[in-house]
Scaffold this motif. Structure first.
Motif, short mmCIF file in Angstrom:
data_model
loop_
_atom_site.label_atom_id
_atom_site.label_comp_id
_atom_site.label_asym_id
_atom_site.label_seq_id
_atom_site.Cartn_x
_atom_site.Cartn_y
_atom_site.Cartn_z
N TYR A 171 0.84 -1.21 0.00
CA TYR A 171 0.00 0.00 0.00
C TYR A 171 0.87 1.26 0.00
O TYR A 171 0.63 2.20 -0.76
N CYS A 174 2.40 2.14 -3.39
CA CYS A 174 1.45 2.72 -4.34
C CYS A 174 0.94 4.08 -3.89
O CYS A 174 0.61 4.93 -4.73
N LEU A 191 -4.64 6.82 -2.44
CA LEU A 191 -3.99 6.25 -3.62
C LEU A 191 -4.17 7.13 -4.85
O LEU A 191 -3.33 7.11 -5.76
N SER A 294 5.71 5.71 -6.01
CA SER A 294 4.29 5.67 -6.39
C SER A 294 4.09 6.12 -7.84
O SER A 294 3.12 5.71 -8.49
N ALA A 297 4.40 3.11 -9.88
CA ALA A 297 3.20 2.28 -9.71
C ALA A 297 2.05 2.82 -10.56
O ALA A 297 1.31 2.05 -11.19
N SER A 302 -0.11 -0.32 -11.48
CA SER A 302 -0.03 -1.26 -10.36
C SER A 302 -0.91 -0.79 -9.20
O SER A 302 -1.04 0.41 -8.95
N SER A 303 -1.45 -1.75 -8.49
CA SER A 303 -2.22 -1.48 -7.26
C SER A 303 -1.58 -2.30 -6.14
O SER A 303 -0.78 -3.21 -6.40
#
Length: 422
Positions: A171, A174, A191, A294, A297, A302-303
């Motif tokens: 987490y 990201c 996010l 991030s 990501a 991407s997650s």
């Protein structure tokens, strides 16, 4: 919203004591202005939608007028009126006082000021928040303490347990260290901040920096290629070959990457070149990194969930997160972070070089199963370096996403990133 303390706070206070002005540079949204405001007694915002046009006009006709105000005076996004740099330098020369001005900016203007500012304007590079700053690192293992114990020739038996697990790390990778994302309780909203950063940068920020329209499709393709080659020594030709669709010329590609660098979107890691016992050649290419993992990501789509099912990508982005945090902590002690790789393939993902020349090598390994491999590489590097010239390493560290910090029998430290601090 209350201010979250940053590693840069003490650095800024010190630089204001020793220099007439301080330039805080770094990526947009990383918190430069908020940090500067903690020390400022007056502020001028050049991006103010109401006052900005008048301020910029004033800066064109009489830049010294922008400097009028209680000191330290914070001038936000100074690069919008680059002539302010020379005005600040001249003002510092005239009155000789320390701590007069704080300049913040999220881009380096292509047109340089007339004077460098050396000796008058100190530079402070600020990054997005580290895990220690966001409260996700326990902070039990201090980078500086590891160096200090080496100076004292004191074996340092560490012990700590991280309070986050691999799911949390996915987490964090990201979400990034964007302050507005860190304080957001809703994970979906948090996010989205990195996505918003990428979109805004592609839509307007690079064009504003350059003063000319850029091809956003090329920028996105370059960033995606950069992300696919993150933490590697990929050459510009490799990045170009990896781009999808229509590709720019070599010259245009270099210009676009330079624009991303000056906007602090990318921040490559330079190579460390020690003297070795053998004639092994050391590679000098930088490794590729964004200012925050991030971004990679986002452009890769991407997650947190997808990273947990793709540990190859996860491992590369985790390595970039480790480099990011090491840079923040190294800054606190005036150190630099570099990487090492030689022609035999022996490498260290990071080498922390202290101001006195002391050094420490770091390998990033996500899981317990590869800690032995990382320690073996570090010990091999230690034996390859000419210690009569470079000195013995202060320490060797395997930086992990695991949860327990300890010192191995061979002396190598195993440190979860979520226990590390300045």
């Amino acid at each position: 919203m209350s201010y979250i303390p940053r590693v840069a706070d003490d650095l800024l206070r010190w630089k204001l004591k020793t220099s007439g002005a301080v330039q805080i540079e770094g990526p947009k949204w990383c918190g430069k202005t908020s940090t500067g405001e903690q020390c400022a007694n007056s502020v001028v915002f050049l991006q103010d939608p109401d006052a900005g046009p008048s301020l910029l006009a004033l800066a064109d006709s009489k830049p010294s007028a922008i400097l009028d105000g209680a000191t330290p005076r914070l001038i936000d996004e100074w690069q919008m009126a680059p002539q302010i740099w020379d005005a600040v330098r001249f003002a510092v020369d005239r009155n000789k006082n320390k701590g007069q001005f704080i300049l913040t900016g999220s881009a380096t203007p292509k047109k340089r000021p007339l004077h460098s500012g050396v000796g008058r304007i100190a530079r402070l590079h600020m990054r997005t928040m580290s895990l220690f700053e966001s409260g996700e690192s326990s902070g039990d293992i201090s980078l500086k303490s590891l160096f200090d114990h080496a100076v004292d020739n004191d074996p340092y038996d560490i012990a700590a347990i991280a309070k986050v697990d691999i799911t949390d790390i996915a987490y964090v990778v990201c979400r990034g260290g964007w302050p507005q994302a860190v304080i957001e309780d809703d994970q979906a909203v948090a996010l989205a901040q990195a996505q918003n950063y990428v979109n805004e940068m592609l839509d307007s920020d690079i064009d504003e920096l350059e003063g000319k329209k850029r091809n956003s499709a090329w920028l996105r393709s370059i960033m995606r290629s950069y992300a696919r080659n993150i933490a590697s020594e990929a050459s510009l030709s490799t990045i170009k070959k990896d781009m999808q669709g229509d590709r720019p010329s070599d010259i245009t590609l270099s210009e676009y990457i330079d624009a991303l660098r000056r906007a602090f979107v990318i921040e490559d890691l330079e190579a460390w070149n020690p003297r070795l016992r053998s004639k092994t050649a050391v590679r000098t290419s930088p490794t590729r990194h964004f200012c925050d993992p991030s971004i990679a990501a986002v452009v890769l789509g991407s997650s947190p969930e997808s990273l947990l099912s793709d540990f190859n990508t996860f491992g590369l982005l985790f390595e970039s997160l480790c480099i990011h945090d090491l840079r923040v902590y190294a800054d606190a002690m005036g150190a630099q972070v570099k990487h090492y790789r030689d022609k035999t393939g022996l490498e260290a993902d990071a080498v922390v070089v202290a101001p006195d020349g002391g050094w420490a090598a770091v390998e990033v390994k996500m899981g317990n199963s590869r800690i032995d491999e990382g320690a073996k590489h570090l010990l091999k590097l230690k034996n390859r370096v000419k210690t009569e010239h470079e000195g013995e390493p202060a320490f060797l560290m395997v930086l992990t996403s695991t949860q327990t910090a300890y010192r191995r029998e061979d002396g190598v430290y195993v440190v979860p990133l979520a226990t590390l601090a300045p």
